[in-house]
Design an enzyme around this catalytic site. Structure first.
Site, PDB file in Angstrom:
ATOM      1  N   TYR A 287       1.303  -0.975   0.065  1.00 17.13           N
ATOM      2  CA  TYR A 287      -0.103  -0.067   0.254  1.00 17.13           C
ATOM      3  C   TYR A 287       1.014   1.277  -0.346  1.00 17.13           C
ATOM      4  O   TYR A 287       0.590   2.331  -0.342  1.00 17.13           O
ATOM      5  CB  TYR A 287      -1.192  -0.317   1.610  1.00 17.13           C
ATOM      6  CG  TYR A 287      -2.088  -1.013   1.272  1.00 17.13           C
ATOM      7  CD1 TYR A 287      -2.842  -1.919   0.322  1.00 17.13           C
ATOM      8  CD2 TYR A 287      -2.748  -0.895   2.505  1.00 17.13           C
ATOM      9  CE1 TYR A 287      -3.096  -3.044   0.453  1.00 17.13           C
ATOM     10  CE2 TYR A 287      -3.594  -2.506   2.188  1.00 17.13           C
ATOM     11  CZ  TYR A 287      -3.670  -3.130   1.370  1.00 17.13           C
ATOM     12  OH  TYR A 287      -4.479  -3.968   1.812  1.00 17.13           O
TER      13      TYR A 287
ATOM     14  N   HIS B 148       0.742 -11.384   2.323  1.00 18.38           N
ATOM     15  CA  HIS B 148      -1.065 -10.947   1.259  1.00 18.38           C
ATOM     16  C   HIS B 148      -0.958 -11.542   0.443  1.00 18.38           C
ATOM     17  O   HIS B 148      -2.264 -11.319   0.585  1.00 18.38           O
ATOM     18  CB  HIS B 148      -0.152  -9.731   0.974  1.00 18.38           C
ATOM     19  CG  HIS B 148      -0.763  -8.274   0.564  1.00 18.38           C
ATOM     20  ND1 HIS B 148      -0.852  -6.560   0.260  1.00 18.38           N
ATOM     21  CD2 HIS B 148      -2.712  -8.658   0.546  1.00 18.38           C
ATOM     22  CE1 HIS B 148      -1.865  -6.477   0.070  1.00 18.38           C
ATOM     23  NE2 HIS B 148      -3.101  -7.242   0.464  1.00 18.38           N
TER      24      HIS B 148
HETATM   25  N1  LIG Z   1      -5.229  -8.600   2.231  1.00 21.02           N
HETATM   26  C1  LIG Z   1      -5.887  -8.162   0.829  1.00 21.02           C
HETATM   27  O1  LIG Z   1      -5.407  -8.460  -0.545  1.00 21.02           O
HETATM   28  C2  LIG Z   1      -6.754  -6.809   0.478  1.00 21.02           C
HETATM   29  C3  LIG Z   1      -7.602  -6.885  -0.426  1.00 21.02           C
HETATM   30  C4  LIG Z   1      -9.086  -5.274  -0.359  1.00 21.02           C
HETATM   31  C5  LIG Z   1      -8.957  -4.992   0.944  1.00 21.02           C
HETATM   32  N2  LIG Z   1      -8.559  -5.365   1.541  1.00 21.02           N
HETATM   33  C6  LIG Z   1      -8.222  -4.782   2.540  1.00 21.02           C
HETATM   34  O2  LIG Z   1      -9.518  -4.174   3.144  1.00 21.02           O
HETATM   35  C7  LIG Z   1      -9.690  -2.823   3.477  1.00 21.02           C
HETATM   36  C8  LIG Z   1     -11.194  -2.468   3.423  1.00 21.02           C
HETATM   37  O3  LIG Z   1     -11.605  -2.828   1.480  1.00 21.02           O
HETATM   38  P1  LIG Z   1     -11.278  -1.803   0.103  1.00 21.02           P
HETATM   39  O4  LIG Z   1     -11.405  -0.614   0.819  1.00 21.02           O
HETATM   40  O5  LIG Z   1     -11.357  -2.733  -0.936  1.00 21.02           O
HETATM   41  O6  LIG Z   1     -13.257  -2.352   0.234  1.00 21.02           O
HETATM   42  P2  LIG Z   1     -14.428  -1.553   1.252  1.00 21.02           P
HETATM   43  O7  LIG Z   1     -14.065  -1.241   2.551  1.00 21.02           O
HETATM   44  O8  LIG Z   1     -16.199  -3.103   1.055  1.00 21.02           O
HETATM   45  O9  LIG Z   1     -15.289  -0.128   0.428  1.00 21.02           O
HETATM   46  C9  LIG Z   1     -14.534   1.432   0.555  1.00 21.02           C
HETATM   47  C10 LIG Z   1     -15.432   1.879   0.103  1.00 21.02           C
HETATM   48  O10 LIG Z   1     -16.498   2.293  -0.622  1.00 21.02           O
HETATM   49  C11 LIG Z   1     -16.763   3.428   0.274  1.00 21.02           C
HETATM   50  N3  LIG Z   1     -17.463   3.269   2.055  1.00 21.02           N
HETATM   51  C12 LIG Z   1     -16.874   3.718   2.932  1.00 21.02           C
HETATM   52  N4  LIG Z   1     -17.813   3.479   4.058  1.00 21.02           N
HETATM   53  C13 LIG Z   1     -19.174   3.645   3.729  1.00 21.02           C
HETATM   54  C14 LIG Z   1     -20.052   3.935   4.010  1.00 21.02           C
HETATM   55  N5  LIG Z   1     -19.853   4.371   5.396  1.00 21.02           N
HETATM   56  N6  LIG Z   1     -21.198   4.420   3.164  1.00 21.02           N
HETATM   57  C15 LIG Z   1     -21.143   4.504   1.620  1.00 21.02           C
HETATM   58  N7  LIG Z   1     -19.315   4.824   1.491  1.00 21.02           N
HETATM   59  C16 LIG Z   1     -18.595   3.962   1.835  1.00 21.02           C
HETATM   60  C17 LIG Z   1     -15.038   4.287   0.441  1.00 21.02           C
HETATM   61  O11 LIG Z   1     -15.908   5.699  -0.770  1.00 21.02           O
HETATM   62  P3  LIG Z   1     -14.923   6.840   0.425  1.00 21.02           P
HETATM   63  O12 LIG Z   1     -13.459   6.759   0.400  1.00 21.02           O
HETATM   64  O13 LIG Z   1     -15.304   8.028  -0.796  1.00 21.02           O
HETATM   65  O14 LIG Z   1     -15.909   6.849   1.748  1.00 21.02           O
HETATM   66  C18 LIG Z   1     -14.476   3.915  -0.596  1.00 21.02           C
HETATM   67  O15 LIG Z   1     -14.938   3.845  -2.005  1.00 21.02           O
HETATM   68  C19 LIG Z   1      -8.523  -2.386   2.282  1.00 21.02           C
HETATM   69  O16 LIG Z   1      -8.726  -0.620   3.097  1.00 21.02           O
HETATM   70  C20 LIG Z   1      -7.684  -3.330   3.003  1.00 21.02           C
HETATM   71  O17 LIG Z   1      -6.903  -2.750   4.220  1.00 21.02           O
HETATM   72  C21 LIG Z   1      -7.356  -5.850   1.771  1.00 21.02           C
END
Ligand SMILES: NC(=O)c1ccc[n+]([C@@H]2O[C@H](COP(=O)([O-])OP(=O)(O)OC[C@H]3O[C@@H](n4cnc5c(N)ncnc54)[C@H](OP(=O)(O)O)[C@@H]3O)[C@@H](O)[C@H]2O)c1
Length: 274
Positions: free
Chosen positions: A46, A104
């Site tokens: 990241y 990861h």
């Molecule tokens: N291990 C892996 O391979 C892997 C892969 C993917 C993700 N991850 C981890 O998981 C975390 C979360 O996953 P993600 O970032 O993919 O997706 P997520 O948390 O499901 O969704 C994030 C998205 O949803 C929006 N959002 C967040 N809260 C909201 C709410 N209350 N209402 C409306 N929209 C909302 C955000 O937009 P805004 O910013 O505009 O609010 C952003 O675009 C990552 O940050 C990372 O740390 C790990």
């Protein structure tokens, strides 16, 4: 003492920092900590470990009260590379030890043998770089192989994609059988859950938003959740979701939202269990 829900020593609600470069990660972590969240998820890939550390330092909250997860990226799985890459992460994170260290991804296209990079990872753990270790994006077969390789060490979690539209039952059930908790990434389906009529209707009964219900559902299932947002009010409301207790009937209804909508499925991914 904190009364926050904890699963396998991990605060059940964390803040994700993927795709949040420099200042965005810094500001997001500050807001998450202000909201009361004490679990931050980052990764070598990241490029924001240093920004997470800056935010933690600026918050004035003792390091010992914050749970930090980082992940070793597969580019660092080559011979002799895993340990030095973790050392670099610890320097960026300004800490001697992370709370949770994950592999990861499995090595894409098996470029490096599993036993080799897992061996290096375990040697680093035995040397004290992390309090706990685990994996991410591991399939059933890879989990089974890892159980053998880890020996008497615990696989604290398998961090995988999991949300109401792709509840990932094959790997979740397999890990459950083995007593390995799931950390649900992309728990809001990257925003796709917004406006879902079932979630909104259930939300009304709890004075909550549909997004909060999507997170509460995963927590009710025993998963650790790490939603991400760059907006202060959403970071606060996401964190508040841990207070919602769903009824068995509501949980059953949300289970029905499953539609196999996998979001992370690139060329680097293993063949997912279906
Ligand atoms: N291990 C892996 O391979 C892997 C892969 C993917 C993700 N991850 C981890 O998981 C975390 C979360 O996953 P993600 O970032 O993919 O997706 P997520 O948390 O499901 O969704 C994030 C998205 O949803 C929006 N959002 C967040 N809260 C909201 C709410 N209350 N209402 C409306 N929209 C909302 C955000 O937009 P805004 O910013 O505009 O609010 C952003 O675009 C990552 O940050 C990372 O740390 C790990």
């Amino acid at each position: 003492m904190s009364t926050e829900p904890v699963v396998a020593g991990i605060p059940q609600m964390g803040y994700g920092t993927w795709n949040r470069p420099s200042e965005e990660a810094y500001q997001g972590v500050i807001w998450a900590l202000e909201a009361g969240c004490r679990h931050i998820d980052t990764a070598q890939g990241y490029n924001n470990e240093q920004d997470v550390a800056r935010a933690i330092k600026a918050s004035g909250i003792p390091r010992s009260e914050i749970f930090i997860t980082t992940k070793v990226k597969p580019e660092n799985f080559g011979p002799g590379q895993v340990g030095p890459s973790i050392k670099e992460s610890l320097e960026k994170l300004q800490t001697d030890q992370v709370d949770l260290l994950l592999l990861h991804w499995p090595s894409p296209q098996n470029k490096y043998p599993l036993e080799d990079y897992v061996g290096q990872f375990l040697a680093a753990f035995d040397a004290g770089v992390a309090k706990r270790i685990g994996v991410s994006n591991f399939t059933k077969a890879l989990i089974d192989e890892s159980v053998k390789l880890f020996g008497n060490r615990t696989i604290t979690t398998n961090q995988v994609e999991c949300h109401v539209y792709m509840q990932n039952r094959p790997i979740v059930d397999h890990c459950e059988k083995l007593g390995i908790p799931i950390t649900a990434y992309s728990p809001l389906a990257r925003g796709a859950v917004v406006g879902d009529p079932v979630l909104e209707e259930i939300g009304k009964a709890h004075g909550a938003t549909g997004e909060q219900i999507a997170l509460a559902f995963l927590m009710a299932k025993g998963a650790i959740v790490i939603p991400s947002s760059g907006k202060k009010e959403r970071i606060i409301s996401n964190f508040e979701a841990r207070k919602i207790a769903l009824t068995p009937a509501e949980i059953k209804r949300i289970e029905g939202l499953e539609k196999g909508m996998r979001l992370v499925n690139g060329s680097w991914c293993p063949v997912w269990d279906v």
